[in-house]
Design a protein around this motif. Sequence first.
Motif, PDB file in Angstrom:
ATOM      1  N   ARG A 130       0.825  -1.214   0.000  1.00  0.00           N
ATOM      2  CA  ARG A 130       0.000   0.000   0.000  1.00  0.00           C
ATOM      3  C   ARG A 130       0.861   1.267   0.000  1.00  0.00           C
ATOM      4  O   ARG A 130       0.374   2.347  -0.314  1.00  0.00           O
ATOM      5  CB  ARG A 130      -0.908   0.054   1.237  1.00  0.00           C
ATOM      6  N   ALA A 131       2.118   1.128   0.393  1.00  0.00           N
ATOM      7  CA  ALA A 131       3.016   2.292   0.422  1.00  0.00           C
ATOM      8  C   ALA A 131       3.314   2.802  -0.991  1.00  0.00           C
ATOM      9  O   ALA A 131       3.838   3.897  -1.170  1.00  0.00           O
ATOM     10  CB  ALA A 131       4.305   1.954   1.159  1.00  0.00           C
ATOM     11  N   GLY A 132       2.967   1.990  -1.996  1.00  0.00           N
ATOM     12  CA  GLY A 132       3.011   2.465  -3.380  1.00  0.00           C
ATOM     13  C   GLY A 132       4.375   2.498  -4.038  1.00  0.00           C
ATOM     14  O   GLY A 132       5.336   1.900  -3.557  1.00  0.00           O
ATOM     15  N   ARG A 133       4.421   3.252  -5.110  1.00  0.00           N
ATOM     16  CA  ARG A 133       5.579   3.287  -5.989  1.00  0.00           C
ATOM     17  C   ARG A 133       6.835   3.755  -5.254  1.00  0.00           C
ATOM     18  O   ARG A 133       6.774   4.656  -4.422  1.00  0.00           O
ATOM     19  CB  ARG A 133       5.301   4.248  -7.152  1.00  0.00           C
ATOM     20  N   ILE A 134       7.962   3.110  -5.571  1.00  0.00           N
ATOM     21  CA  ILE A 134       9.241   3.465  -4.952  1.00  0.00           C
ATOM     22  C   ILE A 134      10.022   4.346  -5.919  1.00  0.00           C
ATOM     23  O   ILE A 134      10.230   3.986  -7.081  1.00  0.00           O
ATOM     24  CB  ILE A 134      10.040   2.184  -4.619  1.00  0.00           C
ATOM     25  N   ILE A 135      10.406   5.510  -5.442  1.00  0.00           N
ATOM     26  CA  ILE A 135      11.066   6.519  -6.272  1.00  0.00           C
ATOM     27  C   ILE A 135      12.535   6.640  -5.872  1.00  0.00           C
ATOM     28  O   ILE A 135      12.838   6.749  -4.689  1.00  0.00           O
ATOM     29  CB  ILE A 135      10.408   7.911  -6.050  1.00  0.00           C
ATOM     30  N   GLU A 136      13.419   6.636  -6.837  1.00  0.00           N
ATOM     31  CA  GLU A 136      14.832   6.887  -6.548  1.00  0.00           C
ATOM     32  C   GLU A 136      15.044   8.397  -6.531  1.00  0.00           C
ATOM     33  O   GLU A 136      14.533   9.107  -7.404  1.00  0.00           O
ATOM     34  CB  GLU A 136      15.701   6.237  -7.646  1.00  0.00           C
ATOM     35  N   THR A 137      15.760   8.874  -5.545  1.00  0.00           N
ATOM     36  CA  THR A 137      15.998  10.323  -5.476  1.00  0.00           C
ATOM     37  C   THR A 137      17.374  10.616  -4.869  1.00  0.00           C
ATOM     38  O   THR A 137      18.007   9.725  -4.307  1.00  0.00           O
ATOM     39  CB  THR A 137      14.868  11.036  -4.678  1.00  0.00           C
ATOM     40  N   ILE A 138      17.801  11.859  -5.021  1.00  0.00           N
ATOM     41  CA  ILE A 138      19.099  12.270  -4.490  1.00  0.00           C
ATOM     42  C   ILE A 138      18.849  13.098  -3.233  1.00  0.00           C
ATOM     43  O   ILE A 138      18.159  14.116  -3.292  1.00  0.00           O
ATOM     44  CB  ILE A 138      19.860  13.146  -5.521  1.00  0.00           C
ATOM     45  N   SER A 139      19.415  12.651  -2.103  1.00  0.00           N
ATOM     46  CA  SER A 139      19.248  13.450  -0.882  1.00  0.00           C
ATOM     47  C   SER A 139      20.385  14.455  -0.766  1.00  0.00           C
ATOM     48  O   SER A 139      20.177  15.624  -0.481  1.00  0.00           O
ATOM     49  CB  SER A 139      19.176  12.561   0.352  1.00  0.00           C
ATOM     50  N   LYS A 140      21.616  13.988  -0.969  1.00  0.00           N
ATOM     51  CA  LYS A 140      22.739  14.898  -0.846  1.00  0.00           C
ATOM     52  C   LYS A 140      23.805  14.581  -1.895  1.00  0.00           C
ATOM     53  O   LYS A 140      24.286  15.448  -2.588  1.00  0.00           O
ATOM     54  CB  LYS A 140      23.347  14.775   0.557  1.00  0.00           C
ATOM     55  N   ASP A 141      24.129  13.295  -1.995  1.00  0.00           N
ATOM     56  CA  ASP A 141      25.274  12.837  -2.772  1.00  0.00           C
ATOM     57  C   ASP A 141      24.753  12.067  -3.993  1.00  0.00           C
ATOM     58  O   ASP A 141      24.133  11.019  -3.843  1.00  0.00           O
ATOM     59  CB  ASP A 141      26.112  11.944  -1.843  1.00  0.00           C
ATOM     60  N   SER A 142      25.005  12.595  -5.200  1.00  0.00           N
ATOM     61  CA  SER A 142      24.409  12.002  -6.392  1.00  0.00           C
ATOM     62  C   SER A 142      24.935  10.592  -6.676  1.00  0.00           C
ATOM     63  O   SER A 142      24.297   9.821  -7.384  1.00  0.00           O
ATOM     64  CB  SER A 142      24.644  12.906  -7.607  1.00  0.00           C
ATOM     65  N   SER A 143      26.091  10.241  -6.089  1.00  0.00           N
ATOM     66  CA  SER A 143      26.614   8.891  -6.325  1.00  0.00           C
ATOM     67  C   SER A 143      25.980   7.891  -5.358  1.00  0.00           C
ATOM     68  O   SER A 143      26.276   6.703  -5.402  1.00  0.00           O
ATOM     69  CB  SER A 143      28.127   8.878  -6.147  1.00  0.00           C
ATOM     70  N   ASN A 144      25.129   8.388  -4.491  1.00  0.00           N
ATOM     71  CA  ASN A 144      24.573   7.547  -3.441  1.00  0.00           C
ATOM     72  C   ASN A 144      23.085   7.870  -3.255  1.00  0.00           C
ATOM     73  O   ASN A 144      22.689   8.467  -2.257  1.00  0.00           O
ATOM     74  CB  ASN A 144      25.362   7.834  -2.151  1.00  0.00           C
ATOM     75  N   PRO A 145      22.248   7.467  -4.228  1.00  0.00           N
ATOM     76  CA  PRO A 145      20.822   7.828  -4.160  1.00  0.00           C
ATOM     77  C   PRO A 145      20.107   7.102  -3.023  1.00  0.00           C
ATOM     78  O   PRO A 145      20.613   6.116  -2.500  1.00  0.00           O
ATOM     79  CB  PRO A 145      20.277   7.353  -5.507  1.00  0.00           C
ATOM     80  N   VAL A 146      18.946   7.621  -2.660  1.00  0.00           N
ATOM     81  CA  VAL A 146      18.089   6.931  -1.696  1.00  0.00           C
ATOM     82  C   VAL A 146      16.746   6.662  -2.379  1.00  0.00           C
ATOM     83  O   VAL A 146      16.509   7.132  -3.493  1.00  0.00           O
ATOM     84  CB  VAL A 146      17.895   7.760  -0.405  1.00  0.00           C
ATOM     85  N   PHE A 147      15.873   5.917  -1.715  1.00  0.00           N
ATOM     86  CA  PHE A 147      14.587   5.552  -2.292  1.00  0.00           C
ATOM     87  C   PHE A 147      13.475   5.988  -1.347  1.00  0.00           C
ATOM     88  O   PHE A 147      13.622   5.875  -0.136  1.00  0.00           O
ATOM     89  CB  PHE A 147      14.538   4.044  -2.539  1.00  0.00           C
ATOM     90  N   ILE A 148      12.411   6.510  -1.923  1.00  0.00           N
ATOM     91  CA  ILE A 148      11.300   6.961  -1.068  1.00  0.00           C
ATOM     92  C   ILE A 148       9.953   6.436  -1.554  1.00  0.00           C
ATOM     93  O   ILE A 148       9.785   6.085  -2.728  1.00  0.00           O
ATOM     94  CB  ILE A 148      11.236   8.505  -0.952  1.00  0.00           C
ATOM     95  N   GLN A 149       9.032   6.392  -0.602  1.00  0.00           N
ATOM     96  CA  GLN A 149       7.619   6.175  -0.895  1.00  0.00           C
ATOM     97  C   GLN A 149       6.881   7.259  -0.132  1.00  0.00           C
ATOM     98  O   GLN A 149       7.404   7.771   0.861  1.00  0.00           O
ATOM     99  CB  GLN A 149       7.166   4.800  -0.373  1.00  0.00           C
ATOM    100  N   CYS A 150       5.689   7.629  -0.588  1.00  0.00           N
ATOM    101  CA  CYS A 150       4.994   8.646   0.197  1.00  0.00           C
ATOM    102  C   CYS A 150       3.483   8.526   0.162  1.00  0.00           C
ATOM    103  O   CYS A 150       2.918   7.846  -0.704  1.00  0.00           O
ATOM    104  CB  CYS A 150       5.453  10.055  -0.172  1.00  0.00           C
ATOM    105  N   ALA A 151       2.844   9.166   1.112  1.00  0.00           N
ATOM    106  CA  ALA A 151       1.380   9.188   1.216  1.00  0.00           C
ATOM    107  C   ALA A 151       0.954  10.589   1.634  1.00  0.00           C
ATOM    108  O   ALA A 151       1.491  11.143   2.586  1.00  0.00           O
ATOM    109  CB  ALA A 151       0.906   8.176   2.254  1.00  0.00           C
TER     110      ALA A 151
END
Lengths: 194, 194
Positions: A130-151
Amino acid sequence: MVFHIKPEIRILGIDDSALIRDNILIVGAFFRGGQWLDGVMRSEITRDGMDATDRIIDMVTSSKHYGQIRIIMLDGVTYGGFNPVDIVRLNEDTGIPVIVLMREFPDFEKIKTALHHLPEADKRMEMMLRAGRIIETISKDSSNPVFIQCAGIEVCLACDIVRLSSTRGNIPEPLRVAHLIATGIVCGESRGKA
Amino acid sequence: MVFHIKPEIRILGIDDSALIRDNILIVGAFFRGGQWLDGVMRSEITRDGMDATDRIIDMVTSSKHYGQIRIIMLDGVTYGGFNPVDIVRLNEDTGIPVIVLMREFPDFEKIKTALHHLPEADKRMEMMLRAGRIIETISKDSSNPVFIQCAGIEVCLACDIVRLSSTRGNIPEPLRVAHLIATGIVCGESRGKA
């Protein structure tokens, strides 16, 4: 509509402690943006239980900071082992948008296998999905992305908030500090990464 | 000798929690200057006991951050009720300078009366007096001075470090955050002031 994010947007980051007992400590770090800690709250959930969503809703809505919290940030969608958080319900019941952060893209096959050993495996999986689609994004360091879900929040806005609050590294400060507190209190000294 | 204080000087701020049990949680917040939290540690002391000095020495010397801590900051010289900290011994046994911070000049007559009801009242008073001369200083706001005592460090240097680390208000960040964590964990939500 242009939504302006204040640099001091109030964010509640929630993390859990190590699995050394059946009652797992969860800690909320109430932050101003990525800048400073304004409050600490805690609750307990059951290891591998089904009560994480309710316990988090209770902790948030009973807090004196409830009216100020603009974002809830979670470190993944399971706490205390495989106790899943239904982020859609968390958003609906608190009225606060939720952002889930992950260091890596989750391995759903591995999760499925692990869930097999627990009661209500299908329900847990359903809550996680239910948390839905997982998005890759850059928090600080472009060589080290993180992944988010949101509601309850637009993806692009969620990405902006993750970036704004990741002042000290790749992980937003509210989650980094919630992790230090939870592990420090339960283990005697903080360890590992959020 | 000119001693240069780095803005990121590592400081361990220690505070205790509310007196709701006989075992009192104490929390160490390991900070870089007044900027950010790098670690959390905890221990327990006995309410109105005599073990605070030993428990703090153990917590500090067994920490993975031990070799990095340049200053220990205390919120007064008694923890967990009237459990006194001998700051001269804390300094000698850890090799780390100690700064005690107080919002107000202590009322020794009041303390003496309160100590009367406890065993080893004279010894407690003697330990408190070993903390030495109380200096009024400005941390941030000149209309709201604070008071310090110190061991193993020059007074003027201690004043500089208090000023440098008081980024968010009148109380140095390591103590402000240790207070939020200790009260948040024990009471469910942080409250009051360090």
